[in-house]
Design a protein around this motif. Structure first.
Motif, PDB file in Angstrom:
ATOM      1  N   GLY A  61       0.799  -1.227   0.000  1.00 64.45           N
ATOM      2  CA  GLY A  61       0.000   0.000   0.000  1.00 64.45           C
ATOM      3  C   GLY A  61       0.828   1.272   0.000  1.00 64.45           C
ATOM      4  O   GLY A  61       0.268   2.376  -0.076  1.00 64.45           O
ATOM      5  N   THR A  62       2.137   1.151   0.099  1.00 67.46           N
ATOM      6  CA  THR A  62       3.011   2.331   0.111  1.00 67.46           C
ATOM      7  C   THR A  62       3.370   2.749  -1.314  1.00 67.46           C
ATOM      8  O   THR A  62       3.362   3.941  -1.650  1.00 67.46           O
ATOM      9  CB  THR A  62       4.299   2.015   0.910  1.00 67.46           C
ATOM     10  N   ASP A 156      -5.214   8.590   0.691  1.00 67.51           N
ATOM     11  CA  ASP A 156      -4.665   7.367   1.257  1.00 67.51           C
ATOM     12  C   ASP A 156      -5.856   6.648   1.885  1.00 67.51           C
ATOM     13  O   ASP A 156      -6.331   7.010   2.968  1.00 67.51           O
ATOM     14  CB  ASP A 156      -3.593   7.692   2.303  1.00 67.51           C
ATOM     15  N   SER A 180      -4.314  -0.474   0.987  1.00 65.70           N
ATOM     16  CA  SER A 180      -3.322  -1.440   1.460  1.00 65.70           C
ATOM     17  C   SER A 180      -4.020  -2.773   1.707  1.00 65.70           C
ATOM     18  O   SER A 180      -5.086  -2.803   2.323  1.00 65.70           O
ATOM     19  CB  SER A 180      -2.683  -0.970   2.766  1.00 65.70           C
ATOM     20  N   LYS A 185      -4.945  -5.758   7.557  1.00 69.51           N
ATOM     21  CA  LYS A 185      -6.118  -5.022   7.073  1.00 69.51           C
ATOM     22  C   LYS A 185      -7.355  -5.930   6.974  1.00 69.51           C
ATOM     23  O   LYS A 185      -7.242  -7.158   6.982  1.00 69.51           O
ATOM     24  CB  LYS A 185      -5.807  -4.412   5.699  1.00 69.51           C
TER      25      LYS A 185
HETATM   26  C1  LIG Z   1      -2.866   4.791   6.470  1.00 72.30           C
HETATM   27  C2  LIG Z   1      -1.870   3.866   5.852  1.00 72.30           C
HETATM   28  N1  LIG Z   1      -1.235   4.259   4.739  1.00 72.30           N
HETATM   29  C3  LIG Z   1      -0.354   3.455   4.115  1.00 72.30           C
HETATM   30  C4  LIG Z   1      -0.049   2.206   4.609  1.00 72.30           C
HETATM   31  C5  LIG Z   1       0.996   1.389   3.927  1.00 72.30           C
HETATM   32  O1  LIG Z   1       0.523   0.179   3.482  1.00 72.30           O
HETATM   33  P1  LIG Z   1       1.488  -1.081   3.337  1.00 72.30           P
HETATM   34  O2  LIG Z   1       1.860  -1.532   4.702  1.00 72.30           O
HETATM   35  O3  LIG Z   1       0.640  -2.075   2.619  1.00 72.30           O
HETATM   36  O4  LIG Z   1       2.664  -0.649   2.529  1.00 72.30           O
HETATM   37  C6  LIG Z   1      -0.683   1.759   5.764  1.00 72.30           C
HETATM   38  C7  LIG Z   1      -0.375   0.402   6.262  1.00 72.30           C
HETATM   39  O5  LIG Z   1      -0.302   0.032   7.321  1.00 72.30           O
HETATM   40  C8  LIG Z   1      -1.608   2.607   6.412  1.00 72.30           C
HETATM   41  O6  LIG Z   1      -2.213   2.240   7.538  1.00 72.30           O
END
Ligand SMILES: Cc1ncc(COP(=O)(O)O)c(C=O)c1O
Length: 370
Positions: A61-62, A156, A180, A185
């Motif tokens: 999710g990043t 986001d 994400s 999740k």
């Molecule tokens: C608000 C938010 N943004 C971005 C992310 C990043 O996602 P990922 O861990 O899948 O890279 C998270 C993940 O925990 C998140 O809670």
């Protein structure tokens, strides 16, 4: 610690036999990544489930956050929230963009739209709000400001899987939204994520960008990244999609029980469901007012921990308090009084589809007993 550990979350896992059958198909096809059959199926199935026009799968999710900023050519300053997971602000940093923090609303934890205009400068190019805990931001007010000043909006939406307002997906707001699918999740593909966009051309361009910028065998249109989801996880995701509604309903029932039990506890605040919203119950944050409750947030958090109940101080510390961002002018606690209070008072209670009645009772007893 005699009692079993209650974890803050528990991953939704597909049936192992069904997954083995899917894996067998992948083994037979020998196509394990690069826009394979399960990848295509999952993109189509998610677009339908989420009621959005286009989905591009990512490896977490990043990277969709980082890629969205690249795709929209965002530069200069971006207005964002300190009350989120660090990845939100890190995505700006990785693009050489200066984050400008604005405060949040106590009622939702989301960016306070009434604070945005004062933070806009000639260098501002976009707004990056977060539907924190899956609570929908005030998307209308945010869009009005963005339109007035000519700014892009990237949500986001990491927490907002399946969240709808008046029957419409919250993921359709703004220029793009990102999800994400991390193990913690509501819906997970172990690691994984997605970007939601409104038109076919953007979808195409994002698909290029997540594959090094390749637009064909010999053409590279931009310095893209590698963020493709593989077949192993796409297959897992297809199976989890079949059971996610059940998991959300199980979480809903947990939320109902928490609310019933905590409604009259002095000094403990929590949120009710919002009218017209389909929530996903991804988290159950409570806010501890030490004066009224007679115990600080940290005292309660460590009391729970001592009884093998793992809550999470999520989000604490604020992103704006981490060393990387602390020196920014907008990171000052004076600029962020609501976020500062929320970060000091929050505990996310255990919340997942496997929590049992006796687990919930143990958690409630731990909070209410003196
Ligand atoms: C608000 C938010 N943004 C971005 C992310 C990043 O996602 P990922 O861990 O899948 O890279 C998270 C993940 O925990 C998140 O809670």
């Amino acid at each position: 610690m005699s009692q079993d550990r209650i974890t803050v979350t528990s991953p939704l896992l597909p049936d192992l036999e069904e997954y083995s059958t899917m894996l067998r198909k992948i083994w037979d096809s020998k196509w394990i990544t690069n826009n394979g059959s399960f990848h295509k199926q999952l993109e189509a199935a998610l677009a339908e489930y989420l009621k959005v026009p286009y989905v591009s799968l990512f490896t977490n999710g990043t990277l969709p956050l980082i890629t969205a900023l690249q795709a929209l050519r965002i530069t200069g300053e971006v207005i964002t929230t300190p009350y989120s997971f660090v990845a939100t602000t890190h995505a700006l940093w990785w693009n050489g963009i200066k984050p400008v923090f604005v405060d949040i609303e106590w009622e939702t934890g989301c960016m306070d739209a009434s604070k945005i205009e004062a933070a806009i400068t000639p260098r501002t190019t976009a707004i990056m709000p977060v539907h924190v805990y899956g609570k929908p931001c005030n998307v209308k007010a945010i869009q009005d400001i963005a339109d007035k000043y000519g700014l892009k909006v990237i949500y986001d939406a990491a927490h907002a899987f399946g969240v709808e307002v008046e029957g419409e997906s919250i993921l359709n707001a703004g220029d793009m939204s990102t999800l994400s699918f991390h193990a913690t999740k509501v819906y997970n593909t172990v690691e994984g994520g997605a970007m939601i966009m409104h038109d076919e051309m953007t979808k195409k361009r994002i698909d290029y960008l997540k594959n090094f910028g390749f637009a064909g065998e010999t053409e590279v249109i931009a310095p893209g990244i590698n963020s493709k989801m593989d077949e192993i996880r796409a297959a897992y995701g297809l199976l989890n999609l079949r059971q996610v509604d059940q998991a959300i309903e199980a979480r809903h029932q947990v939320a109902i029980k928490y609310r019933e039990a905590l409604r009259n506890i002095e000094g403990i605040e929590f949120w009710e469901d919002l009218p017209g919203v389909r929530h996903n119950y991804s988290y159950f944050p409570i806010f501890v007012d030490a004066n009224k409750f007679g115990m600080t947030r940290d005292e309660l958090y460590f009391k729970m921990k001592a009884q093998n109940i793992l809550g999470r101080r999520y989000f604490y510390p604020l992103i704006s308090n981490f060393s990387t961002y602390r020196s920014l002018k907008s990171a000052s606690p004076d600029n962020l009084p609501v976020a500062t209070k929320m970060a000091a008072e929050v505990i996310c209670l255990p919340m997942h589809h496997l929590l049992k009645e006796e687990d919930i009772m143990r958690i409630i007893n731990c909070i209410t007993s003196r």
